[in-house]
Design a protein around this motif. Structure first.
Motif, PDB file in Angstrom:
ATOM      1  N   ARG A  19       0.828  -1.215   0.000  1.00  0.00           N
ATOM      2  CA  ARG A  19       0.000   0.000   0.000  1.00  0.00           C
ATOM      3  C   ARG A  19       0.857   1.258   0.000  1.00  0.00           C
ATOM      4  O   ARG A  19       0.537   2.241  -0.685  1.00  0.00           O
ATOM      5  CB  ARG A  19      -0.944  -0.007   1.209  1.00  0.00           C
ATOM      6  N   ALA A  22       2.138   1.732  -3.428  1.00  0.00           N
ATOM      7  CA  ALA A  22       1.071   2.208  -4.311  1.00  0.00           C
ATOM      8  C   ALA A  22       0.869   3.711  -4.167  1.00  0.00           C
ATOM      9  O   ALA A  22       0.693   4.430  -5.162  1.00  0.00           O
ATOM     10  CB  ALA A  22      -0.228   1.451  -3.995  1.00  0.00           C
ATOM     11  N   ARG A  23       0.901   4.195  -2.922  1.00  0.00           N
ATOM     12  CA  ARG A  23       0.759   5.651  -2.709  1.00  0.00           C
ATOM     13  C   ARG A  23       1.926   6.401  -3.325  1.00  0.00           C
ATOM     14  O   ARG A  23       1.753   7.453  -3.935  1.00  0.00           O
ATOM     15  CB  ARG A  23       0.651   5.949  -1.210  1.00  0.00           C
ATOM     16  N   ASN A  26       1.537   6.358  -7.059  1.00  0.00           N
ATOM     17  CA  ASN A  26       0.208   6.761  -7.542  1.00  0.00           C
ATOM     18  C   ASN A  26      -0.413   5.654  -8.395  1.00  0.00           C
ATOM     19  O   ASN A  26      -0.902   5.874  -9.513  1.00  0.00           O
ATOM     20  CB  ASN A  26       0.297   8.061  -8.347  1.00  0.00           C
ATOM     21  N   ALA A  27      -0.353   4.433  -7.845  1.00  0.00           N
ATOM     22  CA  ALA A  27      -0.900   3.270  -8.540  1.00  0.00           C
ATOM     23  C   ALA A  27      -1.795   2.500  -7.577  1.00  0.00           C
ATOM     24  O   ALA A  27      -1.823   2.769  -6.372  1.00  0.00           O
ATOM     25  CB  ALA A  27       0.225   2.368  -9.046  1.00  0.00           C
ATOM     26  N   SER A  28      -2.519   1.534  -8.080  1.00  0.00           N
ATOM     27  CA  SER A  28      -3.373   0.718  -7.225  1.00  0.00           C
ATOM     28  C   SER A  28      -2.552  -0.396  -6.590  1.00  0.00           C
ATOM     29  O   SER A  28      -1.558  -0.863  -7.169  1.00  0.00           O
ATOM     30  CB  SER A  28      -4.511   0.104  -8.035  1.00  0.00           C
TER      31      SER A  28
END
Length: 316
Positions: A19, A22-23, A26-28
């Motif tokens: 997570r 991802a932040r 800027n991705a899932s």
């Protein structure tokens, strides 16, 4: 291995989890997981171990991380170099700076640099060997302004000397041994250092062996200048400071230098970068600003700055 997979892997390692990566990118989380899984499949070995609190790197992951950082960092620098040629110098410059340089010449250097390259973001680390050298090796640091590693310089790093000075043993004012004149009289004390003389290497003369003095029985390591200062102020520990740092901190922090007969090792300050990797335009600009600030310091209205420069041999 694809570059986006390596970038994902570095982000996961830095963030300690899917997570957080991802932040950062800027991705899932699903996209991060897929990219990481594809990389592991390509290499046919696991790179991370997933836990309830995040991820930890496997032995293979730790080995790959060093190379991944270098590759991602070089690609970033290539993009920045091309941007500079288009007249759009952007990106980030990451520098480690030794404490006494940070306390004297860094603010004015930053002011000059930001006037010339306003779109470049700066990131600083404490300029201690244990912090700077690993980051130089893995490419997460552009250059280091500080003390070279002990021993004969090898081919790993490039050195551009700025200053040379002697060192002093320091402790709190009123220390029970403050009148001692010999290093041998201090070996039974607790020392706090920012480097480990026991790990300088068997062929390297450290400050103790050079004077036929046994290594102190207890040497504590501090990877932070503020921690070392706090310990010196409030305990009977002793440490070693370059003389410019003594000039800056002794009176303010209520420390004193021991009047030792022995001349301690020289404390060289250099601009240190990785060999074989040309410095970016932003790095060259920052170094030019630093050297200009140092030279102007010779006529500084600040008595403290002049005292610092009198305590060193200028090599530029």
């Amino acid at each position: 291995m694809k570059l986006h997979q390596l970038r994902t892997f570095v982000a996961v390692a830095d963030a300690g989890g899917i997570r957080g990566a991802a932040r950062a990118l800027n991705a899932s989380p699903a996209a991060i997981t897929k990219s990481l899984r594809q990389l592991e499949e390509d290499l046919q070995m696991p790179l991370v171990l997933r836990t309830s609190s995040g991820v930890t790197l496997t032995e293979a992951g730790q080995a790959l991380l060093v190379h991944a950082r270098l590759m991602v960092g070089q690609m970033t620098r290539a993009h920045e170099a091309m941007g500079a040629l288009r007249g759009a110098a952007r990106g980030k410059l990451t520098v480690a700076v030794t404490p006494w340089i940070a306390m004297t010449f860094l603010p004015e250097t930053i002011t000059r640099f930001c006037e010339k390259m306003p779109d470049v973001r700066l990131e600083f680390f404490e300029g201690l060997l244990s912090i700077a050298n690993p980051r130089l090796r893995d490419g997460s640091l552009d250059f280091f302004v500080g003390r070279p590693a002990p021993g004969t310089p090898g081919v790993e790093f490039h050195y551009r000397p700025l200053f040379s000075s002697t060192c002093a043993v320091v402790a709190r004012e009123g220390h029970p041994r403050s009148g001692c004149h010999s290093l041998a009289d201090l070996c039974d004390l607790d020392w706090v250092l920012t480097w480990d003389p026991a790990n300088d290497g068997p062929l390297v003369e450290n400050m103790f062996s050079r004077h036929d003095v046994p290594m102190p029985s207890k040497i504590h390591l501090a990877h932070s200048f503020s921690i070392a200062i706090s310990l010196l102020r409030q305990t009977d520990m002793v440490s070693v400071f370059p003389w410019p740092l003594v000039e800056l901190c002794a009176a303010r922090e209520r420390l004193c230098a021991f009047p030792l007969r022995e001349q301690l090792e020289d404390a060289m300050v250099s601009v240190i970068s990785r060999s074989g990797h040309p410095l970016s335009e932003a790095s060259e600009c920052f170094i030019d600003c630093l050297i200009g600030t140092i030279r102007d310091g010779l006529e500084s209205p600040s008595q403290q700055t002049r005292n610092v420069l009198r305590s060193v041999e200028l090599l530029i």
